[in-house]
Design a protein around this motif. Structure first.
Motif, PDB file in Angstrom:
ATOM      1  N   TYR A   1       0.849  -1.201   0.000  1.00 24.19           N
ATOM      2  CA  TYR A   1       0.000   0.000   0.000  1.00 24.19           C
ATOM      3  C   TYR A   1       0.887   1.255   0.000  1.00 24.19           C
ATOM      4  O   TYR A   1       0.685   2.171  -0.789  1.00 24.19           O
TER       5      TYR A   1
ATOM      6  N   GLY B   1      -9.461  -3.752   0.596  1.00 25.01           N
ATOM      7  CA  GLY B   1      -8.235  -4.280   1.182  1.00 25.01           C
ATOM      8  C   GLY B   1      -8.433  -5.695   1.713  1.00 25.01           C
ATOM      9  O   GLY B   1      -7.473  -6.456   1.844  1.00 25.01           O
TER      10      GLY B   1
ATOM     11  N   ALA C   1      -6.773  -8.416  -0.287  1.00 27.88           N
ATOM     12  CA  ALA C   1      -5.320  -8.416  -0.452  1.00 27.88           C
ATOM     13  C   ALA C   1      -4.715  -9.788  -0.142  1.00 27.88           C
ATOM     14  O   ALA C   1      -3.537 -10.019  -0.421  1.00 27.88           O
TER      15      ALA C   1
ATOM     16  N   ALA D   1      -3.355  -4.084  -3.068  1.00 29.01           N
ATOM     17  CA  ALA D   1      -2.777  -3.192  -2.060  1.00 29.01           C
ATOM     18  C   ALA D   1      -2.048  -2.017  -2.713  1.00 29.01           C
ATOM     19  O   ALA D   1      -2.184  -0.872  -2.268  1.00 29.01           O
TER      20      ALA D   1
ATOM     21  N   LEU E   1      -4.648   0.401  -4.059  1.00 23.88           N
ATOM     22  CA  LEU E   1      -5.280   1.166  -2.977  1.00 23.88           C
ATOM     23  C   LEU E   1      -4.370   2.302  -2.525  1.00 23.88           C
ATOM     24  O   LEU E   1      -4.842   3.395  -2.208  1.00 23.88           O
TER      25      LEU E   1
ATOM     26  N   THR F   1      -8.177   0.667   5.064  1.00 22.82           N
ATOM     27  CA  THR F   1      -7.471  -0.324   4.250  1.00 22.82           C
ATOM     28  C   THR F   1      -6.785  -1.350   5.150  1.00 22.82           C
ATOM     29  O   THR F   1      -6.917  -2.560   4.931  1.00 22.82           O
TER      30      THR F   1
ATOM     31  N   MET G   1      -7.821  -5.212   5.399  1.00 23.76           N
ATOM     32  CA  MET G   1      -6.765  -6.151   5.035  1.00 23.76           C
ATOM     33  C   MET G   1      -6.534  -7.149   6.178  1.00 23.76           C
ATOM     34  O   MET G   1      -6.399  -8.357   5.949  1.00 23.76           O
TER      35      MET G   1
END
Length: 155
Positions: free
Chosen positions: A66, A103, A106, A116, A119, A129, A133
């Motif tokens: 990310y 997320g 991911a 990721a 994003l 996120t 995730m």
């Protein structure tokens, strides 16, 4: 041979090794932390501790993707990280305005890193996120533990 010695290193370090292997697997480097998780589980380590180590490490590894996306431009990601445009485009269509809650996905093989990265490129809310995730990666490791336990009971 190299993979076996790296895996053995992670196993020797127990929870910390699992955390590191999950971090590596969640980042742009290819690695399977599930193998380390299963071996450590067979060695008798606490499943809750293993679940926490794997989930946190993999989430932080995913968040590095990310942050890389947040720092860069799409062309850089293709050139420097060797993620082809087709994979990035597929992930971009998949995200399609859904934002930070995507997320969760991911954890998916092959496309998870691209999710990721995108994003980050989209400047999605980093806390949402990271939270989504974390939930996705937790569900994945719960599935691995559940599958392992189910297989063991069969034999």
């Amino acid at each position: 041979m190299m993979i076996e010695s790296v895996t053995a290193f992670f196993i020797d370090w127990g929870y910390a090794g699992l955390f590191l292997s999950a971090f590596v697997a969640g980042s742009i480097l290819p690695f399977s932390s599930e193998a380390v998780l299963v071996v450590l589980l067979r060695m008798g380590l606490d499943p809750v501790g293993l679940l926490a180590s794997a989930t946190l490490g993999n989430t932080l590894g995913g968040m590095t993707c990310y942050w890389i996306g947040h720092l860069g431009r799409r062309e850089w990601i293709g050139r420097w990280l060797r993620i082809d445009e087709r994979t990035l485009e597929k992930a971009s269509r998949f995200l399609g305005g859904r934002g930070a809650l995507m997320g969760f996905f991911a954890f998916l093989p092959y496309i998870g890193e691209a999710v990721a990265l995108l994003l980050g490129l989209m400047r999605s809310n980093q806390w949402l996120t990271a939270g989504s995730m974390l939930v996705g990666k937790l569900v994945r490791y719960l599935a691995v533990l559940g599958a392992y336990e189910g297989i063991v009971r069969l034999f």
